[in-house]
Design a protein around this motif. Sequence first.
Motif, PDB file in Angstrom:
ATOM      1  N   GLU A   1     -62.205 -31.318 -45.924  1.00 38.15           N
ATOM      2  CA  GLU A   1     -62.562 -31.352 -44.500  1.00 38.15           C
ATOM      3  C   GLU A   1     -64.073 -31.156 -44.345  1.00 38.15           C
ATOM      4  O   GLU A   1     -64.679 -30.316 -45.019  1.00 38.15           O
ATOM      5  CB  GLU A   1     -61.816 -30.257 -43.739  1.00 38.15           C
ATOM      6  CG  GLU A   1     -60.310 -30.453 -43.671  1.00 38.15           C
ATOM      7  CD  GLU A   1     -59.906 -31.617 -42.781  1.00 38.15           C
ATOM      8  OE1 GLU A   1     -60.765 -32.110 -42.010  1.00 38.15           O
ATOM      9  OE2 GLU A   1     -58.734 -32.031 -42.858  1.00 38.15           O
ATOM     10  N   ALA A   2     -64.663 -31.911 -43.428  1.00 37.97           N
ATOM     11  CA  ALA A   2     -66.115 -31.863 -43.243  1.00 37.97           C
ATOM     12  C   ALA A   2     -66.592 -30.462 -42.888  1.00 37.97           C
ATOM     13  O   ALA A   2     -67.654 -30.007 -43.335  1.00 37.97           O
ATOM     14  CB  ALA A   2     -66.534 -32.864 -42.161  1.00 37.97           C
ATOM     15  N   TYR A   3     -65.787 -29.740 -42.060  1.00 33.43           N
ATOM     16  CA  TYR A   3     -66.219 -28.400 -41.668  1.00 33.43           C
ATOM     17  C   TYR A   3     -66.239 -27.423 -42.836  1.00 33.43           C
ATOM     18  O   TYR A   3     -66.885 -26.369 -42.791  1.00 33.43           O
ATOM     19  CB  TYR A   3     -65.342 -27.862 -40.534  1.00 33.43           C
ATOM     20  CG  TYR A   3     -63.851 -27.858 -40.797  1.00 33.43           C
ATOM     21  CD1 TYR A   3     -63.000 -28.707 -40.084  1.00 33.43           C
ATOM     22  CD2 TYR A   3     -63.269 -27.009 -41.731  1.00 33.43           C
ATOM     23  CE1 TYR A   3     -61.631 -28.700 -40.301  1.00 33.43           C
ATOM     24  CE2 TYR A   3     -61.907 -26.998 -41.956  1.00 33.43           C
ATOM     25  CZ  TYR A   3     -61.084 -27.845 -41.241  1.00 33.43           C
ATOM     26  OH  TYR A   3     -59.724 -27.843 -41.455  1.00 33.43           O
ATOM     27  N   ALA A   4     -65.488 -27.775 -43.934  1.00 34.52           N
ATOM     28  CA  ALA A   4     -65.409 -26.866 -45.077  1.00 34.52           C
ATOM     29  C   ALA A   4     -66.585 -27.026 -46.034  1.00 34.52           C
ATOM     30  O   ALA A   4     -66.773 -26.176 -46.914  1.00 34.52           O
ATOM     31  CB  ALA A   4     -64.090 -27.072 -45.831  1.00 34.52           C
ATOM     32  N   VAL A   5     -67.369 -28.107 -45.895  1.00 31.33           N
ATOM     33  CA  VAL A   5     -68.520 -28.316 -46.781  1.00 31.33           C
ATOM     34  C   VAL A   5     -69.818 -28.410 -45.986  1.00 31.33           C
ATOM     35  O   VAL A   5     -70.850 -28.810 -46.521  1.00 31.33           O
ATOM     36  CB  VAL A   5     -68.326 -29.586 -47.640  1.00 31.33           C
ATOM     37  CG1 VAL A   5     -67.203 -29.371 -48.642  1.00 31.33           C
ATOM     38  CG2 VAL A   5     -68.034 -30.808 -46.757  1.00 31.33           C
ATOM     39  N   ASP A   6     -69.753 -28.033 -44.715  1.00 36.83           N
ATOM     40  CA  ASP A   6     -70.931 -28.086 -43.857  1.00 36.83           C
ATOM     41  C   ASP A   6     -71.854 -26.902 -44.183  1.00 36.83           C
ATOM     42  O   ASP A   6     -71.439 -25.738 -44.114  1.00 36.83           O
ATOM     43  CB  ASP A   6     -70.497 -28.027 -42.383  1.00 36.83           C
ATOM     44  CG  ASP A   6     -71.665 -28.189 -41.436  1.00 36.83           C
ATOM     45  OD1 ASP A   6     -72.340 -27.180 -41.159  1.00 36.83           O
ATOM     46  OD2 ASP A   6     -71.916 -29.325 -40.999  1.00 36.83           O
ATOM     47  N   LYS A   7     -73.107 -27.182 -44.531  1.00 37.65           N
ATOM     48  CA  LYS A   7     -74.038 -26.132 -44.951  1.00 37.65           C
ATOM     49  C   LYS A   7     -74.379 -25.181 -43.817  1.00 37.65           C
ATOM     50  O   LYS A   7     -74.629 -23.984 -44.044  1.00 37.65           O
ATOM     51  CB  LYS A   7     -75.292 -26.765 -45.541  1.00 37.65           C
ATOM     52  CG  LYS A   7     -75.034 -27.488 -46.862  1.00 37.65           C
ATOM     53  CD  LYS A   7     -76.319 -28.029 -47.472  1.00 37.65           C
ATOM     54  CE  LYS A   7     -76.039 -28.713 -48.817  1.00 37.65           C
ATOM     55  NZ  LYS A   7     -77.270 -29.249 -49.437  1.00 37.65           N
ATOM     56  N   GLU A   8     -74.411 -25.699 -42.600  1.00 35.00           N
ATOM     57  CA  GLU A   8     -74.671 -24.819 -41.466  1.00 35.00           C
ATOM     58  C   GLU A   8     -73.522 -23.833 -41.266  1.00 35.00           C
ATOM     59  O   GLU A   8     -73.747 -22.656 -40.952  1.00 35.00           O
ATOM     60  CB  GLU A   8     -74.888 -25.642 -40.195  1.00 35.00           C
ATOM     61  CG  GLU A   8     -76.181 -26.442 -40.194  1.00 35.00           C
ATOM     62  CD  GLU A   8     -76.427 -27.148 -38.887  1.00 35.00           C
ATOM     63  OE1 GLU A   8     -77.418 -27.893 -38.797  1.00 35.00           O
ATOM     64  OE2 GLU A   8     -75.628 -26.956 -37.945  1.00 35.00           O
ATOM     65  N   ASN A   9     -72.291 -24.322 -41.447  1.00 33.75           N
ATOM     66  CA  ASN A   9     -71.128 -23.429 -41.368  1.00 33.75           C
ATOM     67  C   ASN A   9     -71.185 -22.377 -42.466  1.00 33.75           C
ATOM     68  O   ASN A   9     -70.832 -21.202 -42.254  1.00 33.75           O
ATOM     69  CB  ASN A   9     -69.831 -24.224 -41.475  1.00 33.75           C
ATOM     70  CG  ASN A   9     -69.483 -24.961 -40.203  1.00 33.75           C
ATOM     71  OD1 ASN A   9     -70.036 -24.667 -39.141  1.00 33.75           O
ATOM     72  ND2 ASN A   9     -68.576 -25.920 -40.288  1.00 33.75           N
TER      73      ASN A   9
END
Length: 748
Positions: free
Chosen positions: A722-730
Amino acid sequence: MLPDTSNSALDVDAVSADRSSESRFADPTFLLSEQAGNAPDQLDLEQEQLKLAKAHDWFVESNLRGSHETSRTRPLEPQDDVVSWSGYGHAALDADALFMAEWRDQYGPTVANLESTPERVLDIGCGVYGQWILAAAQAPGWEATRFVGLDLAPVLVPTSMLPAEVRSRVVFVQHDFLRPLPFDDGQFDYIRTCGVTAGVPEPSWDPLIEELKRCLAPRGTHEIADTPSRPTLPPHLREEFDTILEKHLLNVNLRSVLPATLAMNGMHDVVHTRVRTIPKPWGMLDETNLAAGPEEARVKARVLMASLARYTASHAASLSRTITRASEPDSPQVSPLSGDTLARGPGLAAAAHLRDQSECESTIRSGTAEWNKLASISALMTQQWGWTCRVDAEMETQLNDHLRIAEERLLEATQAASAIEEGSPLPANAQMDQREELRVAQQKAEARRREVAAQLQAVRDRLETAGNVRSPEPDLDMSPSQEILPKLLILAGRSPDKLRQTQETVAKLAPGVETKPLILDLASLKKVRQAGEEVESWGIAIDVLINNAAVMSIPQRELSEDGYELQFASNHLGPFLFTNTILPSLKRATAPRIVSVSSWGHHQSPVNFDDINWEKSYDKFATYGQSKTANILFAIGLSSKRGVCAVSLHPGLIRTDLWRHLTREDQLPVGLINEDGSNGDRFPYKNLQEGAATHIVAAFEPTLQDHAGVYLDDCQIQPEVEAYAVDKENAERLWSVSEELIQKALAQ
């Protein structure tokens, strides 16, 4: 009779009162059995059998789902379910008998201190087997007492089975005690009312007490005894049920109802006694607590837990029907079985009602099943005497072998069927016969595999519930590779006993490897810090850290010691603090590696930064998904902020104790299991060796040193994340939030 789950023991509220007013009764007479005084050979056994058959026909019986037993209730209108949920089935009668026997053994026939043995006794709500009456009739000092038992249901005691001296003094009457009683004034000098609280609406107590006072002789005693009558439900369903009790004006707390009612009816010398009988297991739903306290209390707690769990499970259908019906909006309602139209429309309303009822029933059954397992004899023997069920341990080994053989035969049958489909030199008719033959063989192989898998799971459940640590699956090659044998293996966990057993296993498999236990409770940040500081005090270099521990899909929102949602605390905050605490030890190594064990479950939810503690709403799958997303983001944050190689992974679908909170209803709709309970075909399952393979790659594959922060699945870098799981800002935001939460907890 069931306990109020807020107390530490089964409490009996017993209220006794004397009647001091004059009686209008002048010439006492007493009801005697129609067959009183008859010798057994003079009894009309045929007539007795007809009466008993008629009595049995009065009850409504239905099959219990998942059991060979039947549910037995009185004839009811749908709206009456709430006042008779317990019914008259074997489980209910067994629980009553258990409680009555303990009560009688400790206190005798009565809780009230009677000046003398009564001559004439009335037992209101005597039950279908008249347990109290038949015991009291044979108690020392009560040999001359005569008894009348009254109950809404017919009594099922064959007269011919009673001793002649008891038959001559006992009679049973079927009658609704909320209506005028068929007795003369002052006919009894002792009246006992027990176990009727759940069937008496609060406004009905006054006329009932008035009527019983009429039947009580001057200076007679009326004793009212009961336990708070609630089923053993999970907390959220218990609240629903209490709401239903209030709606029907049912108050199961005798102390809040009876004193004023007795006083208004001229009853004097009122005495309230709280009797503690059997220690309650409620709130003791784990082996540690069940093992605490005096030995006799522990045994009784387990026995009661098992009995009441079976009691509640046997009425799961009627309970769930009551609860779901009460939760319907105030609009025309009917049973979905009647075929009438519900308020939301005939199709949608009936389907929704059945779905809600099914979910509620499943929740009740899963909860009682857990209580029953904790109360099992094997768990009791293991805790008290260190007993291990060798039969189950050996059976697990054999079933593992059988499962491997069944899977091999299924594979052979599947491959043979595929070969026929790809083409065969045989004539068409022969090919058709061969296909049918292989299809049958394939079905038999699959059925056998499912059967063995179900048996194996049952054995493993028993071993895990009893507290036994299962040996590794015997079909696995457990010989460690000499190339990756560590000099030191640090084993971290909460349980000293399990750590010791794991050390023994490692010693057998790899005698040259030194092991060191470390007590680590990830749900307590203070204890996590202590464990990390202990590791740092050793002054060693750590090459690989695998953050593997987790909890999954806890049914109700639970908080850690520090006040954080338990899955997020145990699965992320604990490993976050521990890893950062021992970072100096990791950096002493040449090429340190940190493995964060995540899951496919990360697809279920991003990190809920707006309500990271899930205070607004709770979803057991989403909260687990949040923690698994956090594991991936943590690996990314470690790689960028700490300069070490950290990776995350999904180990695969493996049946372990991590699944203990997943019910059948959780697994069946998504294809995790089949209808028969065997592993579903939608997802590929792994055994322990296959599941550990990705851990090994993540920890020791040299080429991953250049791919810090990646996510692995099936030993490969997995791009489908999932994109949210590899987002650096997250990842950056999660790091900051985690530090703030941990600092706040440690500052307290």
